[in-house]
Enzyme design. Sequence first.
Site, PDB file in Angstrom:
ATOM      1  N   GLY A   1      44.551  37.559 -13.718  1.00 14.68           N
ATOM      2  CA  GLY A   1      44.796  38.108 -14.116  1.00 14.68           C
ATOM      3  C   GLY A   1      43.694  38.537 -15.239  1.00 14.68           C
ATOM      4  O   GLY A   1      41.923  37.632 -14.708  1.00 14.68           O
TER       5      GLY A   1
ATOM      6  N   CYS B   1      44.606  32.253  -9.404  1.00 16.67           N
ATOM      7  CA  CYS B   1      43.794  32.884 -10.436  1.00 16.67           C
ATOM      8  C   CYS B   1      43.566  32.169 -11.496  1.00 16.67           C
ATOM      9  O   CYS B   1      43.980  30.783 -11.802  1.00 16.67           O
ATOM     10  CB  CYS B   1      42.716  33.817  -9.595  1.00 16.67           C
ATOM     11  SG  CYS B   1      41.521  34.280 -10.360  1.00 16.67           S
ATOM     12  N   TYR B   2      43.220  33.705 -12.506  1.00 19.99           N
ATOM     13  CA  TYR B   2      44.036  33.052 -12.925  1.00 19.99           C
ATOM     14  C   TYR B   2      45.456  32.712 -13.813  1.00 19.99           C
ATOM     15  O   TYR B   2      46.058  31.608 -14.822  1.00 19.99           O
ATOM     16  CB  TYR B   2      44.704  34.563 -14.440  1.00 19.99           C
ATOM     17  CG  TYR B   2      45.050  34.105 -16.169  1.00 19.99           C
ATOM     18  CD1 TYR B   2      43.611  34.770 -16.181  1.00 19.99           C
ATOM     19  CD2 TYR B   2      46.194  34.361 -16.344  1.00 19.99           C
ATOM     20  CE1 TYR B   2      44.439  34.753 -17.820  1.00 19.99           C
ATOM     21  CE2 TYR B   2      46.324  33.985 -17.337  1.00 19.99           C
ATOM     22  CZ  TYR B   2      45.363  34.189 -18.584  1.00 19.99           C
ATOM     23  OH  TYR B   2      45.757  33.621 -19.973  1.00 19.99           O
TER      24      TYR B   2
ATOM     25  N   HIS C   1      41.600  34.409  -4.166  1.00 24.57           N
ATOM     26  CA  HIS C   1      43.298  35.667  -3.924  1.00 24.57           C
ATOM     27  C   HIS C   1      43.747  35.424  -2.566  1.00 24.57           C
ATOM     28  O   HIS C   1      43.275  35.909  -1.323  1.00 24.57           O
ATOM     29  CB  HIS C   1      42.753  36.952  -4.341  1.00 24.57           C
ATOM     30  CG  HIS C   1      42.714  36.988  -5.903  1.00 24.57           C
ATOM     31  ND1 HIS C   1      43.444  37.579  -6.276  1.00 24.57           N
ATOM     32  CD2 HIS C   1      41.265  36.954  -6.329  1.00 24.57           C
ATOM     33  CE1 HIS C   1      43.256  37.776  -8.077  1.00 24.57           C
ATOM     34  NE2 HIS C   1      42.131  37.085  -8.039  1.00 24.57           N
TER      35      HIS C   1
ATOM     36  N   GLU D   1      46.270  36.669  -1.793  1.00 22.37           N
ATOM     37  CA  GLU D   1      46.549  38.201  -1.303  1.00 22.37           C
ATOM     38  C   GLU D   1      46.803  39.522  -0.832  1.00 22.37           C
ATOM     39  O   GLU D   1      47.124  40.138  -0.292  1.00 22.37           O
ATOM     40  CB  GLU D   1      47.657  38.423  -2.408  1.00 22.37           C
ATOM     41  CG  GLU D   1      47.104  39.019  -3.851  1.00 22.37           C
ATOM     42  CD  GLU D   1      46.348  38.037  -4.588  1.00 22.37           C
ATOM     43  OE1 GLU D   1      45.968  36.787  -4.005  1.00 22.37           O
ATOM     44  OE2 GLU D   1      46.247  38.067  -5.535  1.00 22.37           O
TER      45      GLU D   1
ATOM     46  N   SER E   1      65.066  65.414   1.865  1.00 22.83           N
ATOM     47  CA  SER E   1      64.147  66.526   2.175  1.00 22.83           C
ATOM     48  C   SER E   1      63.452  66.411   3.037  1.00 22.83           C
ATOM     49  O   SER E   1      62.645  67.741   3.441  1.00 22.83           O
ATOM     50  CB  SER E   1      63.004  66.233   0.706  1.00 22.83           C
ATOM     51  OG  SER E   1      63.006  64.702   1.272  1.00 22.83           O
TER      52      SER E   1
ATOM     53  N   ASP F   1      61.322  58.149   2.771  1.00 26.33           N
ATOM     54  CA  ASP F   1      62.552  58.324   1.532  1.00 26.33           C
ATOM     55  C   ASP F   1      63.808  58.531   1.456  1.00 26.33           C
ATOM     56  O   ASP F   1      65.015  57.998   1.554  1.00 26.33           O
ATOM     57  CB  ASP F   1      61.854  58.269  -0.085  1.00 26.33           C
ATOM     58  CG  ASP F   1      60.349  57.365   0.075  1.00 26.33           C
ATOM     59  OD1 ASP F   1      60.193  56.702   1.045  1.00 26.33           O
ATOM     60  OD2 ASP F   1      59.750  57.135  -0.770  1.00 26.33           O
TER      61      ASP F   1
ATOM     62  N   LYS G   1      57.569  50.299   1.234  1.00 25.75           N
ATOM     63  CA  LYS G   1      56.872  52.070   2.025  1.00 25.75           C
ATOM     64  C   LYS G   1      57.854  50.947   3.460  1.00 25.75           C
ATOM     65  O   LYS G   1      58.137  51.370   3.762  1.00 25.75           O
ATOM     66  CB  LYS G   1      55.756  52.156   2.013  1.00 25.75           C
ATOM     67  CG  LYS G   1      55.789  53.286   2.515  1.00 25.75           C
ATOM     68  CD  LYS G   1      56.713  54.407   1.700  1.00 25.75           C
ATOM     69  CE  LYS G   1      56.443  55.725   2.399  1.00 25.75           C
ATOM     70  NZ  LYS G   1      57.238  57.105   1.602  1.00 25.75           N
TER      71      LYS G   1
END
Length: 514
Positions: A53, A80-81, A165, A167, A219, A223, A365
Amino acid sequence: MDAIAILDFGSQYAQLIARRVREANVYCELFPWDTPAEKVLALQPKGFILSGGPASAYAEGAPYILPYVLESGLPVLGICYGMQALTLALGGRVASAARREYGLATVSPLPGAPLLPVEPFPAWMSHGDRIEQPPAGFQVLAQSPSSPVAAMGDASRRYFGVQFHPEVRHTPAGAELLRRFAVDICAAQPDWTPESIIQASVERIRQQVGEARVLSAVSGGVDSSVATALVHRAIGDQLAAVFVDTGMLRQGEAAQVVQVFRKTLGVELVAVDAAQEFITALSGVTEPEHKRRIIGEKFIRIFEAQAHQMGMPPFLVQGTIYPDVVESSAPDRAQAARIKTHHNVGGLPEDMRFALVEPLRYLFKDEVRRVGEALGLPHELVWRQPFPGPGLAVRCLGEVTFERLERLRQADAIFTQELAQAGLLHMTQGAGTAQAFAVLLPVRSVGVMGDSRTYQEAVALRAVTTEDFMTADWARLPHDLLAQVANRIVNEVAGVNRVVYDITSKPPATIEWE
Ligand code: XMP
C-alpha cells in the site's frame, strides 16, 4: 472450499496477489483492509495475506490490521506495507529508510528460511520505509542491500512478512512463495480447478433460480459465451439464449456462435439476424460516439422485443468477471467502466428489471477461459482477443456500409490468419499480440496496380502488447510478416490499395481508433 482472504491496503498489485494464489489452485478473495470482520470471516479463510500500500504504516490515519485478523490465530503473510503494518501491530519498529529501494534487488535468504528459495534471488522492491526491529518472536529470514529485514517470520505463530513483491513477474520465485504459504503454511487444499469451479457454480445457479426461466444474451465474446454455457450446464432447457447478430462481428464469427451453441452445446439459441437493421440505422453516421449510441440503443430494443416474445424470464445471465467487481468500487475506474456500458445489458431500461445470474463474478479472465474449455467451448472462441461491444462499426472509420464492412472483414481476416500462423495471436512471455486487428480508413490515396492508376481506401493495421489494456505498446511485429500481410491485403481485398502500420502507444493514442 478452502480459501485465503487477501486484505487490500491500497496496492496497485492486489489483484495480482489473488491471481497468483488462484494459479496455485487455491481459492481466495480480495477485501478492502477495513472490511468488517463478519464479512471476511464468512469466507472461513485458512489464512490472510496483507497487500502492499502507498501509506507509511506509522503515519496518522494510516490503514492498519483490524484486531480480528490476529485474534483469529490463522497464518498471516504481510507483503511490503502489509509486513510493516504487521510489525507495528506486534510491537516491532518501522521507520523511513535512508535509501529508498525501487526496482530489482537481490534478496539473500538465511539458511533454513521457510517459504524462500535456498539461493539468492531477484525480487521487486518498491518501498521508502523499512523494518528497523522485527516484533518479538520473529526471525530475520532474508536480507537485501537496502533492507536488513527483506523477509521475516515467526514459524510458531505462522506469521510471515516479505518486503519485496512476490506477486509480480519480476520476482520469479514469488509465485512459489505464495503457493507454499497458501498450501503448506495455511494448509489450504489446492482444489480450485476448472472442474470444481463448474461444480460449485452449477450448484449455486440451481439454488438461485430454482425452476424459473433464465435469459441470456450471447455476443460472441468470451465472457457471455462461458457464462451462458455454464448456466446451460446447470439448468438445461430453463435457459433461453438470444444472439443478436449486429452484422458488426469479424469474419465467420456469427456463424461460429450459432454452430457452437446449437450443435456443440445443444443450447436452444435464438439467432436474430439484425445486420441490415443496424447498417440502416448507422447510415450517414460518422461520429464515433454517435455510432456507439445508435448500436447500444438498437441492441436494447431488439433484445427487449425478444425477451417479451419469450414471456420475460425473471433472470438474466451477465458475464461480469472478478476484476469488474473489484474495480467497480474504485472511483478512478468509473471512466473505464462507462466505456463498456454501450453494449452491455447493464444499460437496459428501467422497465426491464431482471434478477442477475452472474456465474463468473469470482473468476479472473484466465479462469473464465479454462472453465470455457472444460465446458467444451472451442479453443479459438475461448482464447479470442478482446473485441469492442460496438464491433466493427468503430473500426470502419467514416460511414459504415455493407461493402466497407466486408472490405474490413477480409483485411482483418488476412491479418489474423498470418498472425496465427506465426504464433503471434496471443501474448506469451511478453511477445505476440494482446489485441490485433485491421481498421478501414475513410481516406483514399493513389496507387498503381498493373499499369493502371488506382484511387482506393487505406487499411491500418493495429497490434498491441499489453497486460491490462489500460496502457499498451505497439507490437514490434517482424517486418517480413507485415510485408506479407500488406501484400496479401492489397492483392486480395478489392478497394484497398495501401496498408499502414500504427506505431503509437496508449497513451497518447487508444487501442481502438474510435
Ligand atoms: P481503448 O480503445 O479505449 O480500448 O484503448 C481498450 C480496450 O477496450 C476495448 N473497447 C471496448 N470494449 N465496448 C467494449 O466492450 C466498447 O465500446 C469498447 N471500446 C473499446 C478495446 O477493444 C480494448 O480492448
